[in-house]
Design a protein around this motif. Structure first.
Motif, short mmCIF file in Angstrom:
data_model
loop_
_atom_site.label_atom_id
_atom_site.label_comp_id
_atom_site.label_asym_id
_atom_site.label_seq_id
_atom_site.Cartn_x
_atom_site.Cartn_y
_atom_site.Cartn_z
N UNK A 165 -2.47 14.69 -11.06
CA UNK A 165 -3.63 13.92 -10.62
C UNK A 165 -3.85 14.30 -9.16
N UNK A 166 -4.81 15.18 -8.90
CA UNK A 166 -4.98 15.63 -7.52
C UNK A 166 -5.66 14.54 -6.70
N UNK A 167 -5.60 14.63 -5.37
CA UNK A 167 -6.11 13.55 -4.53
C UNK A 167 -7.57 13.19 -4.80
N UNK A 168 -8.41 14.19 -5.00
CA UNK A 168 -9.83 13.91 -5.25
C UNK A 168 -10.00 13.15 -6.56
N UNK A 169 -9.29 13.58 -7.61
CA UNK A 169 -9.39 12.89 -8.90
C UNK A 169 -8.85 11.47 -8.80
N UNK A 170 -7.79 11.28 -8.00
CA UNK A 170 -7.21 9.95 -7.85
C UNK A 170 -8.24 8.96 -7.32
N UNK A 186 0.85 -1.19 0.00
CA UNK A 186 0.00 0.00 0.00
C UNK A 186 0.89 1.23 0.00
N UNK A 187 0.67 2.13 -0.95
CA UNK A 187 1.38 3.40 -0.96
C UNK A 187 0.59 4.42 -0.16
N UNK A 188 1.21 4.95 0.89
CA UNK A 188 0.62 6.05 1.66
C UNK A 188 1.17 7.35 1.08
N UNK A 189 0.43 7.92 0.12
CA UNK A 189 0.92 9.09 -0.63
C UNK A 189 0.61 10.34 0.19
N UNK A 190 1.53 10.66 1.09
CA UNK A 190 1.35 11.75 2.02
C UNK A 190 1.70 13.11 1.44
N UNK A 242 2.31 3.83 -8.10
CA UNK A 242 1.50 3.01 -9.01
C UNK A 242 1.86 1.55 -8.92
N UNK A 243 3.12 1.23 -8.62
CA UNK A 243 3.57 -0.15 -8.55
C UNK A 243 2.99 -0.89 -7.36
N UNK A 244 2.61 -0.15 -6.31
CA UNK A 244 2.00 -0.79 -5.15
C UNK A 244 0.61 -1.30 -5.52
N UNK A 245 0.12 -2.23 -4.74
CA UNK A 245 -1.18 -2.85 -5.03
C UNK A 245 -2.34 -1.90 -4.76
N UNK A 246 -2.19 -1.02 -3.76
CA UNK A 246 -3.24 -0.09 -3.38
C UNK A 246 -2.60 1.25 -3.03
N UNK A 247 -3.42 2.31 -3.09
CA UNK A 247 -2.93 3.64 -2.78
C UNK A 247 -3.93 4.38 -1.90
N UNK A 248 -3.42 5.05 -0.87
CA UNK A 248 -4.18 5.99 -0.05
C UNK A 248 -3.51 7.34 -0.20
N UNK A 249 -4.29 8.39 -0.46
CA UNK A 249 -3.70 9.71 -0.69
C UNK A 249 -4.11 10.68 0.41
N UNK A 250 -3.18 11.54 0.78
CA UNK A 250 -3.46 12.60 1.72
C UNK A 250 -3.86 13.88 1.00
N UNK A 251 -4.18 14.93 1.73
CA UNK A 251 -4.61 16.20 1.11
C UNK A 251 -3.58 16.78 0.15
N UNK A 252 -2.29 16.53 0.42
CA UNK A 252 -1.22 17.04 -0.45
C UNK A 252 -0.65 15.95 -1.34
N UNK A 253 -1.34 14.80 -1.40
CA UNK A 253 -0.80 13.64 -2.11
C UNK A 253 -1.11 13.63 -3.59
N UNK A 254 -0.75 14.69 -4.29
CA UNK A 254 -0.93 14.71 -5.73
C UNK A 254 0.11 13.84 -6.42
N UNK A 255 -0.27 13.28 -7.57
CA UNK A 255 0.65 12.46 -8.36
C UNK A 255 0.79 13.07 -9.75
#
Length: 262
Positions: free
Chosen positions: A171-176, A104-108, A120-133
Motif C-alpha cells: 500500500x504505497x503512501x499515495x494509495x494509503x 497517531x502512527x507517523x509512518x516514516x 493500523x491499530x493507531x487511531x490515525x496515520x500520517x505517511x511519509x514518502x517512504x511510508x509504504x505499508x
C-alpha cells in the motif's frame, strides 16, 4: 518516566512520542521490544498529562515486522508457547485500540507485517514518502495473526482489504491517502503527526477521549445512544467544556487550566 532498551519514550507539551529504536534492522522487533511498547502505551494512557500519542520508528523505517534472527525455532516450541508470544503482539494492538488517548502512527518508512498492524491499530496515520505499508503475511505462508485481517476491512472496506491481504501487495503512501487509510502524506511524517497531535491536544480533553471511545463499529446504535448520553453528561459538567463555550461566545481562544510537565 520509564527507561527502555529498544524504544524511546518522550513526553513534550502533553504529547507522548514512542519511537522504536532499532534502525539497523528497520525497527524489526524482538520479544523485548513488544514488551516495552506495551508498557509505553499503558504509561501514556495512564498519564493525565498526556493528551495524544505518536508512534514512529527511528532512522529510515517504521517497523519491518519481527526480527527473525531473534526468534526461537518454532519447530521446537509448543502451540501454547507460540500462542503466548503471539498474544504479546496482539496485546499491543489491543492496548492501542482500547486507549481513550488518541494515537497517531507517523509512518516514516516501511511498515511490514506486524509493523503494518501497529500502524493500523493507531487511531490515525500520517505517511511519509517512504511510508509504504504491507500486510505481507500471505507471501511467507502465514496469516495476519496480529490483527490485520480484523483491522484493515474496518478501515478501508472488505473488498479493498481482501485485495491487499490476499495478494500481499504494498500500500504505497499515495494509495494509503486515496483509500482513507492515512489522513495525510507529508515529507516529514513525524512533524506532520505531531502537528495533528497538537491540534487534537488543544481540544477539551474529556470530549476528545470520550469521542475516541465512541468510535466503535462493533457496537449497536442502542448501545451507542446509551453510552453517548453518559459521555455527554461527563462533558457538560466538565470545566473545559464550560471554558470552550465561554471562549466561543466571547470570540477568543479557550484558555484551559493545564500545565505540561515534561
Amino acid at each position: 518516566m520509564p527507561t527502555f532498551d529498544d524504544i524511546s519514550y518522550d513526553v513534550t507539551d502533553g504529547i507522548a512520542t514512542i519511537t522504536i529504536e532499532r534502525p539497523d534492522v528497520y525497527n524489526a522487533f524482538t520479544r523485548n521490544t513488544v514488551l516495552e511498547l506495551n508498557e509505553a502505551v499503558r504509561t501514556a494512557e495512564g498519564d493525565d498529562g498526556v493528551y495524544a500519542m505518536v508512534l514512529t520508528g527511528a532512522g529510515d523505517g517504521f517497523c519491518s515486522g519481527a526480527d527473525t534472527t531473534e526468534m526461537p525455532d518454532w519447530d521446537e516450541q509448543s502451540p501454547e508457547e507460540y500462542g503466548a508470544f503471539l498474544w504479546l503482539i496482539q496485546q499491543l494492538v489491543w492496548n492501542f485500540r482500547q486507549a481513550a488517548t488518541p494515537s497517531i502512527a507517523a509512518v516514516n518508512g516501511p511498515a511490514i507485517g506486524a509493523g503494518c498492524d501497529f500502524a493500523l491499530a493507531c487511531d490515525l496515520r500520517v505517511v511519509g514518502p517512504a511510508g509504504g505499508m504491507r500486510e505481507g503475511f500471505v507471501n511467507i505462508g502465514l496469516v495476519p495473526g496480529d490483527g490485520g485481517a480484523w483491522l484493515l476491512p474496518r478501515l478501508v472496506g472488505e473488498s479493498k482489504a481482501r485485495e491487499y491481504l490476499l495478494t500481499g501487495r504494498d500500500i504505497d503512501p499515495e494509495d494509503a491517502v486515496d483509500i482513507g487509510l492515512a489522513v495525510e502524506r507529508a515529507e516529514d511524517a513525524l512533524s506532520a503527526a505531531r502537528d495533528l497531535a497538537e491540534e487534537i491536544r488543544d481540544k477539551p480533553a474529556t470530549a476528545v477521549q470520550h469521542t475516541n471511545r465512541l468510535v466503535d463499529p462493533e457496537q449497536g446504535f442502542d448501545e451507542y445512544c446509551r453510552t453517548a448520553a453518559k459521555y455527554q453528561w461527563d462533558c457538560v459538567v466538565d470545566a473545559e467544556h464550560q471554558e470552550a463555550v465561554a471562549a466561543f461566545n466571547e470570540g477568543r481562544a479557550p484558555d484551559f487550566d493545564r500545565s505540561y510537565d515534561d
